[in-house]
Design an enzyme around this catalytic site. Structure first.
Site, PDB file in Angstrom:
ATOM      1  N   ASP A   4       0.808  -1.217   0.000  1.00 15.80           N
ATOM      2  CA  ASP A   4       0.000   0.000   0.000  1.00 15.80           C
ATOM      3  C   ASP A   4       0.844   1.271   0.000  1.00 15.80           C
ATOM      4  O   ASP A   4       2.064   1.232   0.213  1.00 15.80           O
ATOM      5  CB  ASP A   4      -0.950   0.004   1.212  1.00 15.80           C
ATOM      6  CG  ASP A   4      -0.318  -0.590   2.461  1.00 15.80           C
ATOM      7  OD1 ASP A   4       0.913  -0.482   2.606  1.00 15.80           O
ATOM      8  OD2 ASP A   4      -1.036  -1.157   3.301  1.00 15.80           O
ATOM      9  N   ASP A  42      -7.691  -2.974  14.009  1.00 17.39           N
ATOM     10  CA  ASP A  42      -9.054  -3.319  13.588  1.00 17.39           C
ATOM     11  C   ASP A  42      -9.073  -4.560  12.690  1.00 17.39           C
ATOM     12  O   ASP A  42     -10.067  -4.839  12.034  1.00 17.39           O
ATOM     13  CB  ASP A  42      -9.714  -2.125  12.890  1.00 17.39           C
ATOM     14  CG  ASP A  42      -8.978  -1.691  11.621  1.00 17.39           C
ATOM     15  OD1 ASP A  42      -8.036  -2.396  11.198  1.00 17.39           O
ATOM     16  OD2 ASP A  42      -9.329  -0.650  11.046  1.00 17.39           O
ATOM     17  N   HIS A  44      -7.191  -5.163  10.010  1.00 12.47           N
ATOM     18  CA  HIS A  44      -6.922  -4.989   8.575  1.00 12.47           C
ATOM     19  C   HIS A  44      -5.591  -5.612   8.172  1.00 12.47           C
ATOM     20  O   HIS A  44      -4.665  -5.694   8.975  1.00 12.47           O
ATOM     21  CB  HIS A  44      -6.985  -3.511   8.154  1.00 12.47           C
ATOM     22  CG  HIS A  44      -5.888  -2.640   8.702  1.00 12.47           C
ATOM     23  ND1 HIS A  44      -6.125  -1.398   9.250  1.00 12.47           N
ATOM     24  CD2 HIS A  44      -4.538  -2.805   8.770  1.00 12.47           C
ATOM     25  CE1 HIS A  44      -4.985  -0.848   9.606  1.00 12.47           C
ATOM     26  NE2 HIS A  44      -4.003  -1.683   9.342  1.00 12.47           N
ATOM     27  N   GLU A  82      -9.767  -2.097   5.397  1.00 12.63           N
ATOM     28  CA  GLU A  82     -10.444  -1.807   6.650  1.00 12.63           C
ATOM     29  C   GLU A  82     -11.730  -2.636   6.766  1.00 12.63           C
ATOM     30  O   GLU A  82     -12.200  -3.199   5.765  1.00 12.63           O
ATOM     31  CB  GLU A  82     -10.785  -0.308   6.701  1.00 12.63           C
ATOM     32  CG  GLU A  82      -9.576   0.623   6.581  1.00 12.63           C
ATOM     33  CD  GLU A  82      -8.734   0.690   7.850  1.00 12.63           C
ATOM     34  OE1 GLU A  82      -8.607  -0.327   8.560  1.00 12.63           O
ATOM     35  OE2 GLU A  82      -8.176   1.774   8.129  1.00 12.63           O
TER      36      GLU A  82
END
Ligand code: F6R
Length: 262
Positions: free
Chosen positions: A67, A136, A138, A143
């Protein structure tokens, strides 16, 4: 799933670097998928050491990063381009033309994302995808709510992720709101995945990833369906695992048999 529970961050870094080195010795033109963030820094340091002291050769390696922040130029000190060159690529003998990192400033994001997907395929697909995990759940910047079949695209970051990543920026307002990320579907196509986690702030995400239902709520949980997955977590990150004792037992058995835990 091979779950390896180690003492601490240092041991996680050593063990993960060993996995990467072994795969690289077996296949000198390895196609690597790589993460940024705090988690892999120790592994990168170990790999740099192996390159300098033992001649670990990256000259034929191709690498694809997961990313990049949307809107940041490659020379921005908080960009993942900058991170990767600074923490890893500048210190090994990888060829610059073999390094692929999503472009945060691509003129046309959709065209770029399609090209990135195409390039991964053209290079033969990712042999080993190294992953960190967000609080979370990811992987990449997929997400909660991301489609489990998603491909490389622009994704809006949660406020929790922006908060977590603000430690790298002067102030939270500077953290970009979006990132280009490989999709869950893209990651899942890697021939092998290696997920790393350290610290008790990752314990909940690690438990859901390994033992929870496969769900878009914890996108890392799709990895449960991957046939070749190694997870290396330290004691703190493993603390919520319900079957922790059993994972440790399999680990001890594997050590006895000098095999990898299954
Ligand atoms: C970064 C990435 C993210 C991180 C995750 C954990 O390229 O893909 O999924 O791996 O946010 O970040 P750290 O390691 O900083 O806790």
């Amino acid at each position: 799933m091979r779950i390896i529970i180690v003492e601490d961050y240092e041991e996680m870094s050593r063990k993960s670097a060993k996995v990467v080195s072994e795969r690289l010795r077996r296949k000198p033109d390895l196609v690597l998928g790589l993460p940024t963030g705090s988690t892999p820094v120790g592994m990168y340091q170990q790999l740099i050491k192996a390159h300098k002291e033992k001649g670990l050769d990256f000259s034929r390696v191709r690498s694809f990063n997961l990313d990049e922040y949307w809107g940041l130029s490659p020379d921005h000190p908080q960009s993942y381009h900058y991170f990767m060159w600074h923490n890893f690529f500048n210190h090994i003998n990888i060829k610059p033309e073999n390094v692929y990192i999503p472009r945060g400033e691509a003129e046309n994001a959709e065209t770029f994302c399609n090209w990135y997907e195409h390039k991964i395929k053209e290079e033969g697909g990712i042999d080993l995808q190294v992953l960190g995990i967000g609080r979370d759940g990811h992987i990449g910047f997929n997400e909660p709510g991301s489609s489990l079949g998603s491909r490389t695209r622009i994704k809006t970051l949660t406020e929790e992720t922006r908060e977590d990543n603000s430690r790298f920026f002067e102030k939270k307002e500077d953290v970009p709101y979006c990132a280009i990320t490989m999709g869950i579907g893209t990651i899942f196509e890697a021939k092998e995945c290696l997920l790393l986690a350290s610290g008790d702030n990752k314990a909940e995400a690690v438990q859901k990833c390994i033992e929870g239902p496969v769900s878009t709520e914890t996108t890392a949980s799709l990895l449960q369906l991957h046939s070749k997955l190694i997870i290396i977590v330290d004691e703190e990150a493993a603390k919520n695992l319900k079957s922790k004792d059993y994972y440790k037992h399999t680990q001890r058995m594997a050590e006895k048999l000098q095999a990898e835990p299954r």
